[in-house]
Design an enzyme around this catalytic site. Structure first.
Site, mmCIF file in Angstrom:
data_model
loop_
_atom_site.group_PDB
_atom_site.id
_atom_site.type_symbol
_atom_site.label_atom_id
_atom_site.label_comp_id
_atom_site.label_asym_id
_atom_site.label_seq_id
_atom_site.Cartn_x
_atom_site.Cartn_y
_atom_site.Cartn_z
ATOM 1 N N LYS A 14 0.843 -1.215 0.000
ATOM 2 C CA LYS A 14 0.000 0.000 0.000
ATOM 3 C C LYS A 14 0.872 1.257 0.000
ATOM 4 C CE LYS A 14 -2.144 -1.180 3.886
ATOM 5 N NZ LYS A 14 -1.513 -2.471 4.146
ATOM 6 N N ARG A 90 -10.264 0.993 7.916
ATOM 7 C CA ARG A 90 -9.877 -0.400 8.168
ATOM 8 C C ARG A 90 -10.976 -1.186 8.845
ATOM 9 N NH1 ARG A 90 -4.170 0.402 8.396
ATOM 10 N NH2 ARG A 90 -3.026 -1.392 9.066
ATOM 11 N N ARG A 129 11.555 -5.364 5.585
ATOM 12 C CA ARG A 129 11.278 -3.956 5.242
ATOM 13 C C ARG A 129 12.197 -3.029 6.030
ATOM 14 N NH1 ARG A 129 5.343 -1.612 5.751
ATOM 15 N NH2 ARG A 129 5.470 -2.585 7.806
ATOM 16 N N ARG A 162 10.399 -1.275 11.433
ATOM 17 C CA ARG A 162 9.289 -0.852 12.298
ATOM 18 C C ARG A 162 9.160 -1.816 13.476
ATOM 19 N NH1 ARG A 162 4.231 0.341 8.451
ATOM 20 N NH2 ARG A 162 3.246 -0.990 10.003
ATOM 21 N N ARG A 173 -1.321 -9.023 12.964
ATOM 22 C CA ARG A 173 -1.840 -7.994 12.049
ATOM 23 C C ARG A 173 -2.595 -8.651 10.882
ATOM 24 N NH1 ARG A 173 3.695 -5.351 10.979
ATOM 25 N NH2 ARG A 173 2.674 -4.267 9.251
HETATM 26 P P1 AP5 Z 1 4.677 -1.592 2.094
HETATM 27 O O1 AP5 Z 1 4.390 -0.772 0.877
HETATM 28 O O2 AP5 Z 1 5.340 -0.946 3.229
HETATM 29 O O3 AP5 Z 1 3.342 -2.370 2.551
HETATM 30 P P2 AP5 Z 1 2.031 -1.847 3.264
HETATM 31 O O4 AP5 Z 1 0.869 -2.494 2.570
HETATM 32 O O5 AP5 Z 1 2.035 -0.359 3.345
HETATM 33 O O6 AP5 Z 1 2.197 -2.538 4.680
HETATM 34 P P3 AP5 Z 1 2.064 -1.947 6.150
HETATM 35 O O7 AP5 Z 1 2.787 -2.877 7.064
HETATM 36 O O8 AP5 Z 1 2.439 -0.503 6.190
HETATM 37 O O9 AP5 Z 1 0.537 -2.117 6.386
HETATM 38 P P4 AP5 Z 1 -0.185 -2.151 7.707
HETATM 39 O O10 AP5 Z 1 -1.567 -2.018 7.204
HETATM 40 O O11 AP5 Z 1 0.092 -3.313 8.564
HETATM 41 O O12 AP5 Z 1 0.471 -0.918 8.528
HETATM 42 P P5 AP5 Z 1 -0.003 0.560 8.824
HETATM 43 O O13 AP5 Z 1 1.209 1.397 8.929
HETATM 44 O O14 AP5 Z 1 -1.089 0.980 7.918
HETATM 45 O O15 AP5 Z 1 5.544 -2.846 1.599
HETATM 46 C C1 AP5 Z 1 5.995 -3.814 2.523
HETATM 47 C C2 AP5 Z 1 7.383 -4.314 2.112
HETATM 48 O O16 AP5 Z 1 7.271 -5.041 0.895
HETATM 49 C C3 AP5 Z 1 8.419 -3.205 1.854
HETATM 50 O O17 AP5 Z 1 9.665 -3.671 2.261
HETATM 51 C C4 AP5 Z 1 8.368 -3.033 0.316
HETATM 52 O O18 AP5 Z 1 9.601 -2.560 -0.201
HETATM 53 C C5 AP5 Z 1 8.069 -4.447 -0.132
HETATM 54 N N1 AP5 Z 1 7.245 -4.522 -1.338
HETATM 55 C C6 AP5 Z 1 6.173 -3.735 -1.634
HETATM 56 N N2 AP5 Z 1 5.642 -4.122 -2.812
HETATM 57 C C7 AP5 Z 1 6.385 -5.185 -3.242
HETATM 58 C C8 AP5 Z 1 6.331 -6.025 -4.402
HETATM 59 N N3 AP5 Z 1 5.405 -5.843 -5.354
HETATM 60 N N4 AP5 Z 1 7.258 -7.016 -4.517
HETATM 61 C C9 AP5 Z 1 8.189 -7.203 -3.548
HETATM 62 N N5 AP5 Z 1 8.314 -6.446 -2.447
HETATM 63 C C10 AP5 Z 1 7.413 -5.440 -2.304
HETATM 64 O O19 AP5 Z 1 -0.673 0.389 10.287
HETATM 65 C C11 AP5 Z 1 0.117 0.054 11.393
HETATM 66 C C12 AP5 Z 1 -0.728 0.032 12.661
HETATM 67 O O20 AP5 Z 1 -1.300 1.340 12.897
HETATM 68 C C13 AP5 Z 1 -1.925 -0.914 12.673
HETATM 69 O O21 AP5 Z 1 -1.549 -2.226 13.008
HETATM 70 C C14 AP5 Z 1 -2.826 -0.241 13.728
HETATM 71 O O22 AP5 Z 1 -2.379 -0.524 15.029
HETATM 72 C C15 AP5 Z 1 -2.599 1.253 13.457
HETATM 73 N N6 AP5 Z 1 -3.560 1.800 12.472
HETATM 74 C C16 AP5 Z 1 -3.257 2.418 11.297
HETATM 75 N N7 AP5 Z 1 -4.374 2.764 10.650
HETATM 76 C C17 AP5 Z 1 -5.411 2.361 11.418
HETATM 77 C C18 AP5 Z 1 -6.826 2.419 11.259
HETATM 78 N N8 AP5 Z 1 -7.380 2.975 10.159
HETATM 79 N N9 AP5 Z 1 -7.590 1.887 12.243
HETATM 80 C C19 AP5 Z 1 -7.063 1.344 13.347
HETATM 81 N N10 AP5 Z 1 -5.730 1.252 13.550
HETATM 82 C C20 AP5 Z 1 -4.899 1.748 12.588
HETATM 83 MG MG MG Z 2 2.218 1.039 4.919
#
Ligand code: AP5
Ligand code: MG
Length: 220
Positions: A14, A90, A129, A162, A173
């Site tokens: 994402k 979410r 990552r 992270r 997660r």
């Molecule tokens: P990356 O692009 O970083 O993936 P991502 O989908 O953004 O994954 P996240 O871990 O950020 O998602 P998340 O939903 O768990 O975390 P968030 O920060 O939103 O890519 C991942 C890796 O893969 C990287 O190393 C990249 O280089 C690699 N990659 C990408 N594409 C690739 C490909 N095609 N091929 C190979 N490699 C690739 O949320 C974190 C926490 O915040 C949650 O757990 C929760 O506690 C809180 N939170 C955030 N938003 C909310 C909400 N709306 N409601 C409640 N709690 C929330």
């Molecule tokens: Mg992310």
């Protein structure tokens, strides 16, 4: 004005795709995870409440996260060509709050992109990552390494893993995603704005497919 969401499980890409889409389409990238992490890092009242949920891989409660992210969404929608929202909504309750927030200002979500990637690939992506703590740019030790080892290409800051990218928290997660976030897809499918993509290919391949779709949609 063009507003879109990027959805998918943890590690689906994402953030990676949202950063590239925002650049190509001149949109603002807004990631709820980055907003929550900034509040946690700044030790604000909201951040202190959110910290334990985030560290355990649980969702931050709807009211709390909406209060943190809502004003950023409004500002992002008002201040430019539109927004790429990443990580919010979410839950179905958050999706309803977002619809209300946008409709109050006569705005809407034009596209919802869902990236589909199998579970084991997600774990590998997340444990390898690296993230820039300064600008939140995302790297992968093998698939998308920085030009200089351990340093952000954009600002030279030292890259870090992270705290929630350890295998136990990642699996939680993923469980929470299937339980609470997957139902959001049905919410947008019913509103005919959902488009699903195979997110398991290389970063550039996924980007080309998604951006072709978005450019067609914008031009239509
Ligand atoms: P990356 O692009 O970083 O993936 P991502 O989908 O953004 O994954 P996240 O871990 O950020 O998602 P998340 O939903 O768990 O975390 P968030 O920060 O939103 O890519 C991942 C890796 O893969 C990287 O190393 C990249 O280089 C690699 N990659 C990408 N594409 C690739 C490909 N095609 N091929 C190979 N490699 C690739 O949320 C974190 C926490 O915040 C949650 O757990 C929760 O506690 C809180 N939170 C955030 N938003 C909310 C909400 N709306 N409601 C409640 N709690 C929330
Ligand atoms: Mg992310």
């Amino acid at each position: 004005m063009f507003n879109m969401l990027i959805m998918g499980p943890p590690g689906a890409g994402k953030g990676t795709q949202a950063q590239a889409i925002a650049k190509r389409l001149s949109l603002k990238h807004l990631a709820s995870g980055d907003v929550v992490r900034a509040e946690v890092g700044g030790k604000t009242v909201a951040g202190q409440k959110a910290k334990a949920y985030m560290e355990a891989g649980k969702l931050v409660p709807d009211d709390l996260v909406t209060s943190m992210v809502g004003s950023h969404i409004k500002t992002a929608c008002e201040s430019g060509n539109g927004v790429v929202l990443d990580g919010y909504p979410r839950t179905v309750a958050q999706a309803r709050s977002l619809t209300e927030l946008l409709e109050r200002d006569g705005l809407k979500m034009h596209a919802v992109v869902n990236l589909k990637v199998p579970g084991e690939a997600l774990v590998d992506r997340l444990v390898n990552r690296l993230t820039c703590p300064k600008c939140n740019w995302v790297y992968h030790k093998r698939n998308n390494p920085p030009k200089v080892e351990g340093k952000c290409d954009k600002d030279g800051a030292a890259l870090a893993s992270r705290p929630d990218d350890n295998e136990t928290v990642i699996r939680e997660r993923l469980r929470v995603y299937h339980d609470q976030t997957e139902p959001v897809l049905a919410y947008y499918r019913e509103r005919s704005v959902l488009q699903e993509f195979d997110g398991s290919g290389a970063i550039d391949e996924v980007f080309e497919c998604v951006v072709r779709y978005l450019e067609n949609l914008k031009g239509a």
